[in-house]
Scaffold this motif. Structure first.
Motif, PDB file in Angstrom:
ATOM      1  N   ILE B 125       0.922  -1.110   0.102  1.00  0.00           N
ATOM      2  CA  ILE B 125       0.096   0.004   0.041  1.00  0.00           C
ATOM      3  C   ILE B 125       0.842   1.213  -0.079  1.00  0.00           C
ATOM      4  O   ILE B 125       0.415   2.083  -0.665  1.00  0.00           O
ATOM      5  CB  ILE B 125      -0.963  -0.046   1.297  1.00  0.00           C
ATOM      6  CG1 ILE B 125      -1.993   1.097   1.155  1.00  0.00           C
ATOM      7  CG2 ILE B 125      -0.103   0.100   2.545  1.00  0.00           C
ATOM      8  CD1 ILE B 125      -3.387   0.669   0.257  1.00  0.00           C
ATOM      9  N   TYR B 128       2.167   3.472  -3.094  1.00  0.00           N
ATOM     10  CA  TYR B 128       0.931   4.482  -3.846  1.00  0.00           C
ATOM     11  C   TYR B 128       1.402   5.996  -3.423  1.00  0.00           C
ATOM     12  O   TYR B 128       1.840   6.205  -2.027  1.00  0.00           O
ATOM     13  CB  TYR B 128      -0.256   4.118  -3.633  1.00  0.00           C
ATOM     14  CG  TYR B 128      -0.501   2.871  -4.324  1.00  0.00           C
ATOM     15  CD1 TYR B 128      -0.990   2.710  -5.648  1.00  0.00           C
ATOM     16  CD2 TYR B 128      -0.477   1.482  -3.807  1.00  0.00           C
ATOM     17  CE1 TYR B 128      -1.231   1.523  -6.246  1.00  0.00           C
ATOM     18  CE2 TYR B 128      -0.754   0.412  -4.427  1.00  0.00           C
ATOM     19  CZ  TYR B 128      -1.265   0.296  -5.690  1.00  0.00           C
ATOM     20  OH  TYR B 128      -1.536  -0.799  -6.289  1.00  0.00           O
ATOM     21  N   THR B 130       0.657  10.110  -2.559  1.00  0.00           N
ATOM     22  CA  THR B 130      -0.248  10.828  -1.742  1.00  0.00           C
ATOM     23  C   THR B 130      -0.432  12.112  -2.392  1.00  0.00           C
ATOM     24  O   THR B 130       0.257  12.991  -2.038  1.00  0.00           O
ATOM     25  CB  THR B 130      -0.077  10.803  -0.420  1.00  0.00           C
ATOM     26  OG1 THR B 130       1.490  11.269   0.015  1.00  0.00           O
ATOM     27  CG2 THR B 130      -0.325   9.814   0.556  1.00  0.00           C
ATOM     28  N   ASP B 135      -5.951  12.431   0.281  1.00  0.00           N
ATOM     29  CA  ASP B 135      -5.317  11.266   0.411  1.00  0.00           C
ATOM     30  C   ASP B 135      -4.827  10.888   2.012  1.00  0.00           C
ATOM     31  O   ASP B 135      -4.935   9.575   2.440  1.00  0.00           O
ATOM     32  CB  ASP B 135      -3.999  11.245  -0.436  1.00  0.00           C
ATOM     33  CG  ASP B 135      -4.394  11.059  -1.795  1.00  0.00           C
ATOM     34  OD1 ASP B 135      -5.421  11.375  -2.167  1.00  0.00           O
ATOM     35  OD2 ASP B 135      -3.490  10.530  -2.575  1.00  0.00           O
ATOM     36  N   ALA B 138      -7.974   9.607   3.274  1.00  0.00           N
ATOM     37  CA  ALA B 138      -8.408   8.126   2.834  1.00  0.00           C
ATOM     38  C   ALA B 138      -7.469   7.107   3.473  1.00  0.00           C
ATOM     39  O   ALA B 138      -7.871   6.064   3.746  1.00  0.00           O
ATOM     40  CB  ALA B 138      -8.284   8.034   1.338  1.00  0.00           C
ATOM     41  N   ILE B 139      -6.412   7.497   3.782  1.00  0.00           N
ATOM     42  CA  ILE B 139      -5.226   6.698   4.346  1.00  0.00           C
ATOM     43  C   ILE B 139      -5.651   6.259   5.773  1.00  0.00           C
ATOM     44  O   ILE B 139      -5.775   5.110   6.011  1.00  0.00           O
ATOM     45  CB  ILE B 139      -3.848   7.165   4.398  1.00  0.00           C
ATOM     46  CG1 ILE B 139      -3.301   7.191   2.836  1.00  0.00           C
ATOM     47  CG2 ILE B 139      -2.978   6.310   5.405  1.00  0.00           C
ATOM     48  CD1 ILE B 139      -1.759   7.697   2.848  1.00  0.00           C
ATOM     49  N   VAL B 143      -6.871   2.838   5.014  1.00  0.00           N
ATOM     50  CA  VAL B 143      -5.587   1.941   5.130  1.00  0.00           C
ATOM     51  C   VAL B 143      -5.284   1.626   6.388  1.00  0.00           C
ATOM     52  O   VAL B 143      -5.206   0.269   7.165  1.00  0.00           O
ATOM     53  CB  VAL B 143      -4.227   2.602   4.628  1.00  0.00           C
ATOM     54  CG1 VAL B 143      -2.949   1.973   4.981  1.00  0.00           C
ATOM     55  CG2 VAL B 143      -4.362   2.731   3.089  1.00  0.00           C
ATOM     56  N   ALA B 201      -9.839  10.700  -3.897  1.00  0.00           N
ATOM     57  CA  ALA B 201      -8.898   9.898  -3.134  1.00  0.00           C
ATOM     58  C   ALA B 201      -9.527   8.353  -2.840  1.00  0.00           C
ATOM     59  O   ALA B 201      -8.857   7.434  -2.967  1.00  0.00           O
ATOM     60  CB  ALA B 201      -8.791  10.695  -1.857  1.00  0.00           C
ATOM     61  N   ARG B 204      -8.815   6.274  -5.903  1.00  0.00           N
ATOM     62  CA  ARG B 204      -7.514   5.514  -5.931  1.00  0.00           C
ATOM     63  C   ARG B 204      -7.226   4.580  -4.764  1.00  0.00           C
ATOM     64  O   ARG B 204      -6.391   3.928  -5.006  1.00  0.00           O
ATOM     65  CB  ARG B 204      -6.377   6.920  -5.996  1.00  0.00           C
ATOM     66  CG  ARG B 204      -6.506   7.552  -7.285  1.00  0.00           C
ATOM     67  CD  ARG B 204      -5.386   8.783  -7.353  1.00  0.00           C
ATOM     68  NE  ARG B 204      -5.899   9.957  -6.683  1.00  0.00           N
ATOM     69  CZ  ARG B 204      -5.192  10.187  -5.701  1.00  0.00           C
ATOM     70  NH1 ARG B 204      -4.271   9.530  -4.971  1.00  0.00           N
ATOM     71  NH2 ARG B 204      -5.696  11.209  -5.007  1.00  0.00           N
ATOM     72  N   TRP B 205      -7.759   4.918  -3.551  1.00  0.00           N
ATOM     73  CA  TRP B 205      -7.322   4.238  -2.475  1.00  0.00           C
ATOM     74  C   TRP B 205      -8.059   2.661  -2.155  1.00  0.00           C
ATOM     75  O   TRP B 205      -7.708   1.929  -1.480  1.00  0.00           O
ATOM     76  CB  TRP B 205      -7.160   4.956  -1.082  1.00  0.00           C
ATOM     77  CG  TRP B 205      -5.812   6.042  -1.168  1.00  0.00           C
ATOM     78  CD1 TRP B 205      -5.921   7.155  -1.584  1.00  0.00           C
ATOM     79  CD2 TRP B 205      -4.693   5.417  -1.027  1.00  0.00           C
ATOM     80  NE1 TRP B 205      -4.617   8.006  -1.591  1.00  0.00           N
ATOM     81  CE2 TRP B 205      -3.833   6.618  -1.169  1.00  0.00           C
ATOM     82  CE3 TRP B 205      -3.854   4.557  -0.543  1.00  0.00           C
ATOM     83  CZ2 TRP B 205      -2.605   6.909  -0.914  1.00  0.00           C
ATOM     84  CZ3 TRP B 205      -2.385   4.743  -0.254  1.00  0.00           C
ATOM     85  CH2 TRP B 205      -1.893   5.745  -0.741  1.00  0.00           C
ATOM     86  N   TRP B 206      -9.309   2.833  -2.855  1.00  0.00           N
ATOM     87  CA  TRP B 206     -10.143   1.779  -2.678  1.00  0.00           C
ATOM     88  C   TRP B 206      -9.753   0.298  -2.690  1.00  0.00           C
ATOM     89  O   TRP B 206      -9.342  -0.607  -2.023  1.00  0.00           O
ATOM     90  CB  TRP B 206     -11.500   1.578  -3.327  1.00  0.00           C
ATOM     91  CG  TRP B 206     -12.397   0.447  -3.045  1.00  0.00           C
ATOM     92  CD1 TRP B 206     -12.607  -0.078  -3.944  1.00  0.00           C
ATOM     93  CD2 TRP B 206     -13.208   0.176  -1.699  1.00  0.00           C
ATOM     94  NE1 TRP B 206     -13.682  -1.493  -3.248  1.00  0.00           N
ATOM     95  CE2 TRP B 206     -13.884  -0.823  -2.080  1.00  0.00           C
ATOM     96  CE3 TRP B 206     -13.233   0.973  -0.516  1.00  0.00           C
ATOM     97  CZ2 TRP B 206     -14.585  -1.645  -1.022  1.00  0.00           C
ATOM     98  CZ3 TRP B 206     -14.001   0.290   0.279  1.00  0.00           C
ATOM     99  CH2 TRP B 206     -14.684  -0.778   0.192  1.00  0.00           C
ATOM    100  N   SER B 209      -6.366  -0.820  -1.050  1.00  0.00           N
ATOM    101  CA  SER B 209      -6.616  -1.250   0.455  1.00  0.00           C
ATOM    102  C   SER B 209      -7.336  -2.648   0.427  1.00  0.00           C
ATOM    103  O   SER B 209      -7.131  -3.437   1.215  1.00  0.00           O
ATOM    104  CB  SER B 209      -7.729  -0.257   0.845  1.00  0.00           C
ATOM    105  OG  SER B 209      -7.339   1.040   1.224  1.00  0.00           O
TER     106      SER B 209
END
Lengths: 93, 328
Positions: B125, B128, B130, B135, B138-139, B143, B201, B204-206, B209
């Motif tokens: 993870i 990637y 930020t 972000d 989202a983290i 995350v 965000a 991109r993070w889904w 994760s």
């Protein structure tokens, strides 16, 4: 006559837990300190493991200086989860 | 933060080991007893745990980098103080974990060298970038949320020092997720541009994760052995499903859309069905092809090498005081 050196005694109450400080014993060496610790602190199944550490090896913080030592954490309430307002209907967070 | 056991199956238990000791060990673990550093343990157990705990530690340390990127650019003093506190926690978590791994007989120095030489892995993870302030939200939310999902069962893992480190980590991790969700909540309720940022965000993070839970169960060679040894307490797919079920309503509550056209509630199983994960991307990132993998490792090595003077100064200071104490 000089007394034997002092040893700090730590007992693990059961598997998975940390050793916790319970007190101290006098003993001429580490092996005897373990046996004294067993007889002094674990006569009633109080533990499954013992540590002894020479008391002289412990460096302690100064209680008179506890303010400067620990106060910096006092105003950082944002380190706690309750600082954040999350509505009640949001679950599992 | 969390790292997934990524290596190929650890060699099955070595046949040279004393069968009686091995049987006694297996029985203790099966009875949910804890194994402590001075207990006898099979070499493969020691090896697997050293790798898993050190990968976990590396993930905490590397995990500071994507967030550190935003400390100086946090939008308010409040957010800056919070982000600093969070990054500081990650450093602490790395230290707890290195200590736990050291009880298995590998020094912290060796583990750090393995990370810096590229031999050791850390969670994909962090490879990637930020790109925006959202972000950071989202983290924390996704995350750290996924990490908590993984770490909570590890509080009951069979190796005592690891389990105890996890208890501390989980307790501290809770604010990480809440501060992240709070950021997302505020952005989602803000201007149209802020809401777009939050959605971008999440987009991109889904998927990265979801990948944090590791390969699917039918392609996870270590799982059976690790479950038997209580190094792992739930399968990758079980935890992933749980994460999706908990997180989707959290997104909906603040008007964000999970970027998965196949996502729908399945009444019969009492959980969400969701789309196929791009495992090619996952394995590419594992191999170090993540968007910022090289940058991360360079930042780590630079931090270690350029700050060597701090360690040297501390040594010199200690040596000076030692000399003074002897002279006195």
């Amino acid at each position: 006559m000089n007394d034997w050196p002092l040893w700090e005694v730590f007992v693990r109450a059961k598997g998975g837990m940390s050793h916790r400080h319970v007190g101290s014993v006098h003993a001429p060496d580490a092996g005897i300190a373990i046996r004294h610790a067993r007889d002094t602190y674990t006569r009633r199944m109080e533990g499954v493991s013992l540590w002894v550490v020479p008391s002289a090896s412990i460096t302690a913080s100064d209680p008179a200086e506890d303010g400067p030592m620990f106060d910096p954490a006092a105003d950082k309430v944002y380190r706690h989860p309750t600082f954040y307002n999350i509505p009640d209907d949001i679950k599992h967070i | 933060m969390y790292t997934t056991e990524l290596h190929k199956a650890a060699k099955s238990v070595d046949s040279i080991e004393d069968p009686d000791k091995l049987a006694a060990f297996e029985a203790r673990v099966a009875a949910d007893e804890f194994i402590e550093p001075k207990d006898w343990m099979p070499e493969a157990y020691r090896r697997t745990l050293t790798r898993q705990i050190s990968q976990h530690a590396h993930s905490e340390i590397v995990g500071m980098l994507p967030e550190g990127n935003w400390i100086a650019r946090a939008p308010s003093l409040r957010r800056k103080a919070i982000l600093l506190a969070k990054v500081q926690d990650e450093a602490g978590h790395g230290l707890y974990l290195y200590s736990a791994a050291e009880t298995l007989g590998t020094s912290r120095q060796e583990m750090i060298e393995a990370l810096h030489s590229g031999k050791a892995k850390y969670s994909t993870i962090f490879n990637y970038p930020t790109l925006t302030w959202a972000d950071i939200g989202a983290i924390g939310w996704l995350v750290d949320g996924a990490a908590i999902m993984n770490q909570v069962p590890l509080q009951r893992t069979s190796y005592g020092p690891y389990a105890r480190a996890m208890v501390r980590v989980c307790k501290e991790e809770s604010f990480h997720q809440r501060q992240g969700y709070e950021i997302m909540m505020h952005l989602a309720a803000g201007t149209a541009e802020q809401k777009r940022m939050a959605q971008d965000a999440l987009n991109r993070w889904w998927w990265p994760s979801l990948m944090m839970f590791g390969p699917p169960d039918d392609n996870s060679p270590n799982s059976a052995q690790s479950m038997r040894w209580r190094i792992k307490r739930d399968t990758n797919d079980e935890l992933r499903q749980k994460f999706v079920d908990i997180t989707v309503p959290q997104a909906e509550a603040i008007g964000l859309v999970v970027p998965d056209p196949d996502l729908r509630w399945n009444e019969a199983k009492g959980g969400y069905d969701f789309g196929e994960i791009d495992w090619d991307e996952f394995y590419a990132v594992v191999k170090g092809e993540g968007p910022v993998a090289k940058e991360r490792m360079k930042a780590r090595r630079d931090a270690w090498e350029k700050n060597a003077w701090v360690r040297e100064a501390a040594d010199a200071y200690a040596a000076k005081h030692d000399r003074k104490a002897r002279a006195a």
